[in-house]
Enzyme design. Structure first.
Site, mmCIF file in Angstrom:
data_model
loop_
_atom_site.group_PDB
_atom_site.id
_atom_site.type_symbol
_atom_site.label_atom_id
_atom_site.label_comp_id
_atom_site.label_asym_id
_atom_site.label_seq_id
_atom_site.Cartn_x
_atom_site.Cartn_y
_atom_site.Cartn_z
ATOM 1 N N ASP A 1 -4.373 -5.005 5.740
ATOM 2 C CA ASP A 1 -4.821 -5.671 3.978
ATOM 3 C C ASP A 1 -3.667 -7.055 4.131
ATOM 4 O O ASP A 1 -2.098 -5.732 4.548
ATOM 5 C CB ASP A 1 -4.914 -4.810 3.536
ATOM 6 C CG ASP A 1 -5.858 -5.598 2.028
ATOM 7 O OD1 ASP A 1 -5.950 -7.089 2.375
ATOM 8 O OD2 ASP A 1 -5.917 -4.972 1.044
ATOM 9 N N SER B 1 1.055 -1.292 0.075
ATOM 10 C CA SER B 1 0.075 -0.394 -0.310
ATOM 11 C C SER B 1 1.071 1.692 0.033
ATOM 12 O O SER B 1 1.753 1.183 -1.168
ATOM 13 C CB SER B 1 -1.161 0.071 0.706
ATOM 14 O OG SER B 1 -1.538 0.906 0.828
ATOM 15 N N HIS C 1 -2.242 -0.387 -3.025
ATOM 16 C CA HIS C 1 -3.323 0.430 -3.134
ATOM 17 C C HIS C 1 -2.615 1.419 -3.493
ATOM 18 O O HIS C 1 -1.751 2.092 -2.822
ATOM 19 C CB HIS C 1 -3.406 0.942 -1.960
ATOM 20 C CG HIS C 1 -3.680 -0.829 -1.022
ATOM 21 N ND1 HIS C 1 -4.538 -1.532 0.297
ATOM 22 C CD2 HIS C 1 -5.248 -1.617 -2.061
ATOM 23 C CE1 HIS C 1 -5.046 -2.230 0.701
ATOM 24 N NE2 HIS C 1 -5.599 -2.544 -1.095
#
Length: 192
Positions: free
Chosen positions: A133, A13, A40
């Site tokens: 995540d 991310s 992300h």
């Protein structure tokens, strides 16, 4: 020597573009496995991400597409706005199901579906990121006999994601970003 897995899944991310650049640039040109990544980025333009990553990789980089069967030595990036899954038939599937942990694509969704499809012949890598995540997905990979690799939190641009993965799933290997590609090469029996 047969590789220890059939697929490598990657998740990152915040700081992920740099992390992917470093990891992919260290893979051997004859790396034998397909790789699938969820990053992300906050950008809708995954084709630009693929183009940027291809500049530093000896392996081809492309956006993952519906029903595509991952090919050895190819890197697949999850498209923006879709969960990327690996089906039991060994092909990618895309989903617009609800966000998981505020994310779509979700690292957990890819990792969990790949853990089921690959039945332990899977390597999961969690790198820098500002959320959790990937932790549950890495836990599933390791429970099914796959290999879990986590970037050392003190080495990550954002330590929340690797810290969460270590806390929930643990890791078979926890090391600095610059050493992950070398480990993947060794696990797959190739040298750079």
């Amino acid at each position: 020597m047969r590789a220890a897995a059939d697929l490598v899944v990657l998740g990152c991310s915040a700081g992920g573009l740099r992390a992917l650049h470093v990891l992919l640039s260290g893979l051997a040109a004859n790396f034998p496995l397909p790789l699938a990544a969820v990053c992300h980025t906050g950008s809708e333009d995954v084709s630009l991400l693929c183009e940027l990553l291809a500049r530093s990789s000896t392996l081809p980089v492309q956006e993952a597409s519906e029903r595509c069967a991952p090919k050895p030595g190819q890197i697949y990036i999850a498209p923006s706005g879709y969960h990327l899954l690996l089906g039991v038939d060994g092909r990618f599937a895309l989903s617009v199901d609800a966000r998981v942990g505020y994310a779509r694509p979700s690292i957990d969704v890819l990792f969990q579906s790949a853990a089921e499809a690959c039945r332990g012949r899977l390597i999961g890598v969690v790198m820098t990121g500002a959320n959790s995540d990937g932790a549950e997905g890495l836990q599933q990979i390791r429970r099914r006999g796959g290999v879990g690799i986590v970037q050392r939190p003190d080495d990550a641009e954002a330590s929340a994601m690797p810290s969460a993965a270590l806390e929930l799933a643990g890791a078979d290997h926890c090391l600095p970003l610059e050493q992950i590609a070398g480990l993947l090469n060794r696990l797959c029996g190739v040298v750079r």
